[in-house]
Write a protein that holds these residues in place. Structure first.
Motif, short mmCIF file in Angstrom:
data_model
loop_
_atom_site.label_atom_id
_atom_site.label_comp_id
_atom_site.label_asym_id
_atom_site.label_seq_id
_atom_site.Cartn_x
_atom_site.Cartn_y
_atom_site.Cartn_z
N MET A 118 0.83 -1.20 0.00
CA MET A 118 0.00 0.00 0.00
C MET A 118 0.87 1.26 0.00
N GLU A 122 0.89 4.11 -2.81
CA GLU A 122 0.69 5.52 -2.46
C GLU A 122 1.83 6.37 -3.03
N SER A 155 -5.54 -6.57 -5.43
CA SER A 155 -6.11 -5.79 -4.33
C SER A 155 -6.93 -4.57 -4.74
N GLY A 159 -9.60 -1.84 -2.69
CA GLY A 159 -9.42 -0.39 -2.62
C GLY A 159 -10.64 0.36 -3.12
N ARG A 160 -11.27 -0.15 -4.17
CA ARG A 160 -12.50 0.48 -4.67
C ARG A 160 -13.62 0.33 -3.64
N VAL A 164 -11.01 4.07 -1.70
CA VAL A 164 -9.67 4.61 -1.93
C VAL A 164 -9.43 4.83 -3.42
N TYR A 165 -9.96 3.94 -4.25
CA TYR A 165 -9.81 4.03 -5.70
C TYR A 165 -11.17 4.25 -6.34
N THR A 185 -6.40 2.08 -10.48
CA THR A 185 -6.75 2.95 -9.35
C THR A 185 -7.83 3.96 -9.71
#
Length: 189
Positions: A118, A122, A155, A159-160, A164-165, A185
């Protein structure tokens, strides 16, 4: 390349991009629709101590100011961000950073290798955001991109689901790896 070298390599690229951000570019929009350059820099400054602390298996107290309250007019924010990025690289350079569990400052522990991936994501994706917003051409080490792409294939949906995405942007399978990464992303390459 060992995973201990990944963030180090990504940070080297990030530091170059940060050094080339001009003060008159702080209002420029970024591919990350939530942020202009100023807000993205604020985000990077705000979260940097937690990302480094995670590699050291420590937590840092939450910052007193909100993410949007970081003052870019005081001092040299580029030098501060560069130092924080280099501290991140140092923290994740140790094999122990990738072992066991760690936290990103909250109460929930996660596998350190998940958090390390992660942190790498980032670093790379927000460096790409800054580069695009400021008209910089940037390239990464192939090993960094290969590792990150493989991780995001596994992953990105999580995240979605966490917000986050954004929704995946379809990218041709033969597109450059960074384009496929940012597409996963939710960014338009």
């Amino acid at each position: 390349m060992s995973r201990e070298q990944l963030i180090d390599k990504a940070v080297a690229t990030a530091a170059e991009v940060v050094a080339d951000v001009k003060p008159d570019q702080l209002g420029a929009p970024t591919p990350c629709t939530e942020y202009d350059v100023r807000r993205l820099v604020n985000h990077l400054l705000f979260w940097a101590p937690s990302l480094s602390a995670a590699g050291r298996k420590r937590t840092v107290p939450p910052p007193a100011a909100a993410e949007s309250d970081v003052d870019l007019t005081a001092g040299n924010w580029a030098a501060e961000l560069d130092a924080l990025l280099r501290d991140r690289a140092e923290a994740w350079r140790e094999p122990s950073a990738w072992e066991g569990t760690t936290t990103l400052g909250g109460p929930h522990e996660m596998p350190a290798e998940v958090v390390g991936a992660m942190v790498l994501g980032e670093t790379v994706v927000h460096t790409w955001d800054l580069a695009k917003a400021t008209g910089q051409v940037v390239s990464w080490d192939d090993g960094v991109l290969e590792f990150l792409h493989a991780d995001l294939v596994r992953s990105a949906q999580m995240g979605r689901d966490l917000g986050v995405y954004g929704p995946e942007v379809p990218v041709p399978a033969d597109a450059p790896l960074i384009d496929r990464i940012v597409g996963l992303t939710g960014r338009e390459p």
